[in-house]
Design a protein around this motif. Structure first.
Motif, PDB file in Angstrom:
ATOM      1  N   GLY A  37       0.889  -1.434   0.219  1.00 17.66           N
ATOM      2  CA  GLY A  37      -0.165   0.239   0.192  1.00 17.66           C
ATOM      3  C   GLY A  37       0.949   1.872  -0.101  1.00 17.66           C
ATOM      4  O   GLY A  37       0.607   2.660  -0.731  1.00 17.66           O
ATOM      5  N   LEU A  40       3.124   1.598  -3.723  1.00 20.13           N
ATOM      6  CA  LEU A  40       2.045   2.330  -3.934  1.00 20.13           C
ATOM      7  C   LEU A  40       1.269   3.816  -4.487  1.00 20.13           C
ATOM      8  O   LEU A  40       1.494   5.083  -5.377  1.00 20.13           O
ATOM      9  N   SER A 148      -6.538   5.987  -9.078  1.00 23.34           N
ATOM     10  CA  SER A 148      -7.334   4.790  -9.024  1.00 23.34           C
ATOM     11  C   SER A 148      -5.755   4.295  -8.020  1.00 23.34           C
ATOM     12  O   SER A 148      -5.926   2.875  -6.909  1.00 23.34           O
ATOM     13  N   ASP A 149      -4.829   4.226  -8.338  1.00 24.79           N
ATOM     14  CA  ASP A 149      -3.395   3.739  -7.785  1.00 24.79           C
ATOM     15  C   ASP A 149      -3.466   4.056  -6.388  1.00 24.79           C
ATOM     16  O   ASP A 149      -2.988   3.874  -5.450  1.00 24.79           O
ATOM     17  N   THR A 152      -6.011   1.732  -4.512  1.00 25.47           N
ATOM     18  CA  THR A 152      -5.676   0.824  -3.870  1.00 25.47           C
ATOM     19  C   THR A 152      -4.651   1.345  -3.144  1.00 25.47           C
ATOM     20  O   THR A 152      -4.986  -0.606  -2.165  1.00 25.47           O
ATOM     21  N   VAL A 155      -7.052   1.424   0.337  1.00 27.99           N
ATOM     22  CA  VAL A 155      -7.561  -0.075   0.189  1.00 27.99           C
ATOM     23  C   VAL A 155      -6.168  -1.199   1.230  1.00 27.99           C
ATOM     24  O   VAL A 155      -7.092  -1.796   2.249  1.00 27.99           O
ATOM     25  N   LEU A 156      -5.007  -1.071   0.578  1.00 23.54           N
ATOM     26  CA  LEU A 156      -4.213  -2.134   2.026  1.00 23.54           C
ATOM     27  C   LEU A 156      -3.564  -2.613   2.821  1.00 23.54           C
ATOM     28  O   LEU A 156      -3.706  -2.534   3.111  1.00 23.54           O
ATOM     29  N   TYR A 203     -11.574   6.403  -0.977  1.00 27.73           N
ATOM     30  CA  TYR A 203     -11.832   5.365  -1.956  1.00 27.73           C
ATOM     31  C   TYR A 203     -13.339   5.723  -2.808  1.00 27.73           C
ATOM     32  O   TYR A 203     -13.223   6.138  -3.478  1.00 27.73           O
ATOM     33  N   LYS A 207     -13.502   7.055  -6.446  1.00 29.22           N
ATOM     34  CA  LYS A 207     -13.790   6.593  -7.456  1.00 29.22           C
ATOM     35  C   LYS A 207     -15.707   7.098  -8.171  1.00 29.22           C
ATOM     36  O   LYS A 207     -15.941   7.144  -9.091  1.00 29.22           O
TER      37      LYS A 207
END
Length: 211
Positions: A37, A40, A148-149, A152, A155-156, A203, A207
């Motif tokens: 995470g 990224l 988007s990275d 992500t 999220v991680l 997020y 989105k």
């Protein structure tokens, strides 16, 4: 010479994780997830810095990049630290308890081992919480092609913290020093609560911008 878990290739590491070996386990997997995470986040900064459209935030991105690289490296190191922290605990479980004196000795050693086993997952939570704060900046100011990275990464990081918290709980539940255990649980839970809220905001924001 002891083999360092993170020196293995991905395939070997996953096979080891799936095996009967007690480590790496959930703690090591959480540490690796957190490292990914944060990595990224470094990627987002690396791709934003040279883009002339983001010259105004380039210096801020450089600072974030440096810190994210450090966080990713420290989280990766937690994979081994978590495995090493389990060794004294596994030995303590095997100590004799057939006499009162042996039980007292075992309890003392066990208590110390339980606290040591919490150090790595509690550390992961602190590191991921900071990485989440930086990810929020990256999601807001980073290059549009890599948001988007950033999402992500959030999220991680959240997943890593949730996994690490379970690995704190599995040890604190056995501690006789309940004040210590409950204080550690509360501290870790509060960090996760704050970071989870931030992860949700990141997020949703990412989105919405992608749809």
């Amino acid at each position: 010479m002891k083999e360092i878990l993170t020196a293995r290739d991905c395939q070997t590491f996953v096979e080891c994780l799936a095996s009967k070996d007690p480590a790496p386990g959930g703690g090591g997997a959480s540490a690796l997830t957190g490292a990914l995470g944060a990595a990224l986040g470094s990627m987002v900064a690396n791709l934003t810095i040279p883009n002339p459209r983001y010259e105004a935030v380039a210096e801020e991105m450089r600072g974030i990049l440096e810190e994210m690289n450090d966080l990713s490296g420290r989280l990766l190191a937690c994979v081994q630290e978590d495995a090493d922290g389990f060794i004294p605990l596994s030995k303590a479980y095997g100590l004799p308890k057939d006499t009162e004196e042996a039980r007292v000795t075992r309890d003392i050693i066990m208590e110390d081992a339980l606290k040591k086993a919490c150090e790595a997952p509690a550390g992961m939570i602190r590191l991921c919480a900071r990485a989440m704060e930086l990810t929020a900046v990256l999601a807001e100011k980073g290059g549009k092609l890599v948001i988007s990275d950033a999402g992500t990464g959030a999220v991680l990081l959240r997943s890593a913290m949730e996994g690490a918290l379970l690995n704190v709980f599995v040890n604190t539940r056995l501690m006789k020093d309940r004040d210590y255990a409950e204080a550690l649980n509360a501290s870790c839970e509060e960090r996760l609560r704050q970071s989870a809220e931030l992860a949700d905001r990141i997020y949703r924001s990412v989105k919405e911008r992608l749809l």
